[in-house]
Design a protein around this motif. Sequence first.
Motif, PDB file in Angstrom:
ATOM      1  N   GLN A  17      39.998 -12.597  48.016  1.00 18.66           N
ATOM      2  CA  GLN A  17      41.275 -12.875  47.360  1.00 18.66           C
ATOM      3  C   GLN A  17      42.390 -12.373  48.266  1.00 18.66           C
ATOM      4  O   GLN A  17      42.260 -11.348  48.914  1.00 18.66           O
ATOM      5  N   ARG A  22      40.868 -19.808  48.831  1.00 19.36           N
ATOM      6  CA  ARG A  22      40.887 -21.026  48.013  1.00 19.36           C
ATOM      7  C   ARG A  22      41.437 -22.206  48.792  1.00 19.36           C
ATOM      8  O   ARG A  22      40.889 -23.311  48.729  1.00 19.36           O
ATOM      9  N   GLU A  26      39.355 -25.603  49.636  1.00 16.69           N
ATOM     10  CA  GLU A  26      39.811 -26.956  49.279  1.00 16.69           C
ATOM     11  C   GLU A  26      39.768 -27.870  50.505  1.00 16.69           C
ATOM     12  O   GLU A  26      39.288 -29.007  50.432  1.00 16.69           O
ATOM     13  N   TRP A  37      35.867 -27.436  42.023  1.00 17.09           N
ATOM     14  CA  TRP A  37      37.007 -26.552  41.834  1.00 17.09           C
ATOM     15  C   TRP A  37      36.688 -25.137  42.294  1.00 17.09           C
ATOM     16  O   TRP A  37      35.523 -24.792  42.507  1.00 17.09           O
ATOM     17  N   ARG A  39      38.481 -20.893  41.790  1.00 18.88           N
ATOM     18  CA  ARG A  39      39.540 -20.036  41.234  1.00 18.88           C
ATOM     19  C   ARG A  39      39.208 -18.577  41.503  1.00 18.88           C
ATOM     20  O   ARG A  39      38.052 -18.215  41.696  1.00 18.88           O
ATOM     21  N   ASN A  40      40.267 -17.751  41.499  1.00 24.07           N
ATOM     22  CA  ASN A  40      40.082 -16.305  41.589  1.00 24.07           C
ATOM     23  C   ASN A  40      39.603 -15.801  40.237  1.00 24.07           C
ATOM     24  O   ASN A  40      40.074 -16.259  39.200  1.00 24.07           O
ATOM     25  N   SER A  41      38.671 -14.855  40.258  1.00 21.32           N
ATOM     26  CA  SER A  41      38.235 -14.234  39.003  1.00 21.32           C
ATOM     27  C   SER A  41      38.941 -12.894  38.839  1.00 21.32           C
ATOM     28  O   SER A  41      39.504 -12.354  39.791  1.00 21.32           O
ATOM     29  N   ARG A  42      38.874 -12.360  37.645  1.00 24.32           N
ATOM     30  CA  ARG A  42      39.484 -11.049  37.377  1.00 24.32           C
ATOM     31  C   ARG A  42      38.733  -9.934  38.093  1.00 24.32           C
ATOM     32  O   ARG A  42      39.246  -8.842  38.262  1.00 24.32           O
ATOM     33  N   VAL A  46      35.706 -15.014  43.917  1.00 22.77           N
ATOM     34  CA  VAL A  46      36.116 -16.383  43.639  1.00 22.77           C
ATOM     35  C   VAL A  46      34.929 -17.103  43.029  1.00 22.77           C
ATOM     36  O   VAL A  46      33.783 -16.858  43.407  1.00 22.77           O
ATOM     37  N   THR A  95      42.176 -26.232  43.041  1.00 19.77           N
ATOM     38  CA  THR A  95      42.249 -24.822  42.683  1.00 19.77           C
ATOM     39  C   THR A  95      42.669 -24.736  41.224  1.00 19.77           C
ATOM     40  O   THR A  95      43.640 -25.362  40.818  1.00 19.77           O
ATOM     41  N   ARG A  96      41.911 -23.983  40.444  1.00 20.98           N
ATOM     42  CA  ARG A  96      42.256 -23.733  39.047  1.00 20.98           C
ATOM     43  C   ARG A  96      42.921 -22.361  38.952  1.00 20.98           C
ATOM     44  O   ARG A  96      42.598 -21.455  39.694  1.00 20.98           O
ATOM     45  N   TYR A  97      43.828 -22.252  37.975  1.00 22.92           N
ATOM     46  CA  TYR A  97      44.521 -20.971  37.771  1.00 22.92           C
ATOM     47  C   TYR A  97      44.287 -20.461  36.379  1.00 22.92           C
ATOM     48  O   TYR A  97      43.961 -21.191  35.494  1.00 22.92           O
TER      49      TYR A  97
END
Length: 97
Positions: A17, A22, A26, A37, A39-42, A46, A95-97
């Motif tokens: 991150q 990301r 892509e 897709w 996305r970053n995770s909490r 990723v 990329t999903r947010y």
Amino acid sequence: MSQVLVSVDYEIFGRVQGVCFRMYTEEKARKVGVVGWIRNSRDGTVTGQVQGPEDKVNEMKQWLAKVGSPSSQIERANFSNEKEIPKLDFTGFITRY
């Protein structure tokens, strides 16, 4: 002759991150010709999904596990839910947010 389509979920661990992971993913996915897709995770990882012809998905898995973005440091990659699919669920790679 139609190629087998596969889908696989992934989670990439390490410094992934804040290092354009990301964006590079892509770009790589479009070059390889897969959809899905990312996305970053909490948790600082990723996560995402890749779909496409089996050979292209395998190429993408190798890239995710070993290459990544220039500034990333990949510790490990988990791939799960790998399965054959009748058709693609996505039209591109986003990329999903």
